[in-house]
Design a protein around this motif. Structure first.
Motif, PDB file in Angstrom:
ATOM      1  N   GLN A   1       0.138 -51.434 -30.049  1.00  0.00           N
ATOM      2  CA  GLN A   1       0.909 -52.288 -29.053  1.00  0.00           C
ATOM      3  C   GLN A   1       1.223 -50.749 -28.107  1.00  0.00           C
ATOM      4  OE1 GLN A   1       1.147 -55.130 -28.048  1.00  0.00           O
ATOM      5  NE2 GLN A   1       0.172 -55.444 -29.450  1.00  0.00           N
ATOM      6  N   ASN A   2       1.713 -49.984 -28.892  1.00  0.00           N
ATOM      7  CA  ASN A   2       2.341 -48.857 -28.226  1.00  0.00           C
ATOM      8  C   ASN A   2       1.684 -47.426 -28.653  1.00  0.00           C
ATOM      9  OD1 ASN A   2       5.602 -49.736 -27.814  1.00  0.00           O
ATOM     10  ND2 ASN A   2       5.115 -50.189 -29.568  1.00  0.00           N
ATOM     11  N   LEU A   3       1.348 -46.692 -27.030  1.00  0.00           N
ATOM     12  CA  LEU A   3       0.330 -45.886 -27.608  1.00  0.00           C
ATOM     13  C   LEU A   3       1.178 -44.405 -28.145  1.00  0.00           C
ATOM     14  CD1 LEU A   3      -2.287 -44.955 -26.296  1.00  0.00           C
ATOM     15  CD2 LEU A   3      -1.491 -43.311 -24.364  1.00  0.00           C
ATOM     16  N   PRO A   4      -0.157 -44.027 -29.216  1.00  0.00           N
ATOM     17  CA  PRO A   4       0.775 -42.960 -30.100  1.00  0.00           C
ATOM     18  C   PRO A   4       0.430 -41.499 -28.668  1.00  0.00           C
ATOM     19  CG  PRO A   4      -1.105 -43.565 -30.659  1.00  0.00           C
ATOM     20  CD  PRO A   4      -0.975 -44.529 -29.356  1.00  0.00           C
TER      21      PRO A   4
ATOM     22  N   THR B   1      -8.305 -40.916 -19.868  1.00  0.00           N
ATOM     23  CA  THR B   1      -8.018 -42.157 -19.806  1.00  0.00           C
ATOM     24  C   THR B   1      -9.359 -42.521 -20.478  1.00  0.00           C
ATOM     25  OG1 THR B   1      -7.780 -42.225 -16.862  1.00  0.00           O
ATOM     26  CG2 THR B   1      -8.712 -44.052 -17.753  1.00  0.00           C
ATOM     27  N   LEU B   2     -10.464 -42.460 -20.833  1.00  0.00           N
ATOM     28  CA  LEU B   2     -11.765 -43.749 -21.721  1.00  0.00           C
ATOM     29  C   LEU B   2     -10.723 -42.913 -22.710  1.00  0.00           C
ATOM     30  CD1 LEU B   2     -14.530 -41.867 -20.772  1.00  0.00           C
ATOM     31  CD2 LEU B   2     -13.882 -44.084 -20.088  1.00  0.00           C
ATOM     32  N   LEU B   3     -10.363 -42.324 -23.748  1.00  0.00           N
ATOM     33  CA  LEU B   3      -9.570 -41.999 -24.938  1.00  0.00           C
ATOM     34  C   LEU B   3      -8.150 -42.819 -24.940  1.00  0.00           C
ATOM     35  CD1 LEU B   3      -8.805 -40.609 -27.963  1.00  0.00           C
ATOM     36  CD2 LEU B   3      -7.728 -38.789 -26.233  1.00  0.00           C
ATOM     37  N   ILE B   4      -7.086 -43.400 -24.164  1.00  0.00           N
ATOM     38  CA  ILE B   4      -6.212 -44.442 -24.135  1.00  0.00           C
ATOM     39  C   ILE B   4      -7.429 -45.519 -24.266  1.00  0.00           C
ATOM     40  CG2 ILE B   4      -4.655 -45.209 -23.056  1.00  0.00           C
ATOM     41  CD1 ILE B   4      -3.688 -42.732 -21.526  1.00  0.00           C
ATOM     42  N   HIS B   5      -8.196 -45.922 -23.679  1.00  0.00           N
ATOM     43  CA  HIS B   5      -8.952 -47.421 -23.223  1.00  0.00           C
ATOM     44  C   HIS B   5      -9.396 -47.274 -24.810  1.00  0.00           C
ATOM     45  CE1 HIS B   5     -11.741 -50.397 -21.959  1.00  0.00           C
ATOM     46  NE2 HIS B   5     -11.929 -49.851 -22.557  1.00  0.00           N
ATOM     47  N   ALA B   6      -9.944 -46.447 -25.386  1.00  0.00           N
ATOM     48  CA  ALA B   6     -10.241 -46.255 -26.724  1.00  0.00           C
ATOM     49  C   ALA B   6      -9.181 -46.575 -27.834  1.00  0.00           C
ATOM     50  CB  ALA B   6     -11.279 -44.772 -27.769  1.00  0.00           C
TER      51      ALA B   6
END
Length: 215
Positions: free
Chosen positions: A65-68, A52-57
């Motif tokens: 715009q789009n999460l890799p 979750t923190l990685l996605i937040h970072a």
């Protein structure tokens, strides 16, 4: 002007099962699958919060715009597809989980500072002879801080090494003095909530920011 490295961290002490489930539901499929395979409740919570923190970072620093695709590596930090020039490091201890991104090799380590007995004996697996002698010469109240400072910094530097170099490296063999003698590594140390945090990275000195994330 110093560049910034942002360390995102979260305290999981009051995280409810419902909140953790919400975080889990928000993860990409690959991360859900890996989390579901973890038998330990503690490890599952640390994994869910870490990703979750990685996605937040990624969203905060890259404004994506789009999460890799986040690729899970065996016995290593995850790798972000299409961002090969970015390095990821995640660490957790006690109730704290932290994550950092950087354009150069980087490692982070955090340890809850337990009141350990016989620190000299417990330091033998990671301290060099010179470091042990330094520890022995300290008064008791100073030993605990030095113990965690050296341990965390060595763990962080080990994480920042490439996998082939790691195979040839032990914590005891790591010379932290090289980090302060122009060997290309920079070190950041901090105490927070009875934890010690160390960050070791390449790319020149940076301004370090500690950013608390509400889960």
């Amino acid at each position: 002007m110093l560049r910034d490295i942002q360390i995102f961290f979260a305290n999981t002490e009051t995280l409810s099962n419902e909140q953790q489930q919400h975080l889990f539901d928000s993860l990409p499929v690959t991360q859900k699958n890996k989390a579901s395979g973890l038998k330990s409740k503690k490890k599952k919570r640390e994994f869910v919060v870490g990703r979750t923190l990685l996605i937040h970072a990624l969203q905060s620093e890259k404004n994506l715009q789009n999460l890799p695709l986040i690729l899970e590596e065996a016995f290593a930090a995850p790798r972000v597809d299409s961002l090969d020039n970015y390095y990821v490091s995640i660490s957790h201890s006690g109730f704290i989980v932290c994550c950092v991104l950087h354009k150069f090799p980087i490692g982070i380590d955090i340890e809850y500072k337990k009141n350990r007995k016989d620190l000299i004996h417990k330091s033998d697996f990671f301290m060099s002879h010179e470091e042990l002698e330094t520890l022995k010469a300290m008064v008791e109240v100073e030993r605990k801080h030095y113990f965690y400072e050296v341990w965390c910094a060595k763990e962080a530097l080990f994480k920042a090494l490439d996998s082939e170099t790691q195979k040839q490296t032990s914590l005891k063999s790591i010379q932290l003095s090289r980090c302060s003698e122009g060997d290309g590594w920079s070190v950041f140390q901090s105490d927070m909530n009875n934890h010690h945090l160390s960050l070791v990275y390449r790319g020149g000195e940076c301004q370090i920011q500690l950013i608390a994330v509400e889960l």
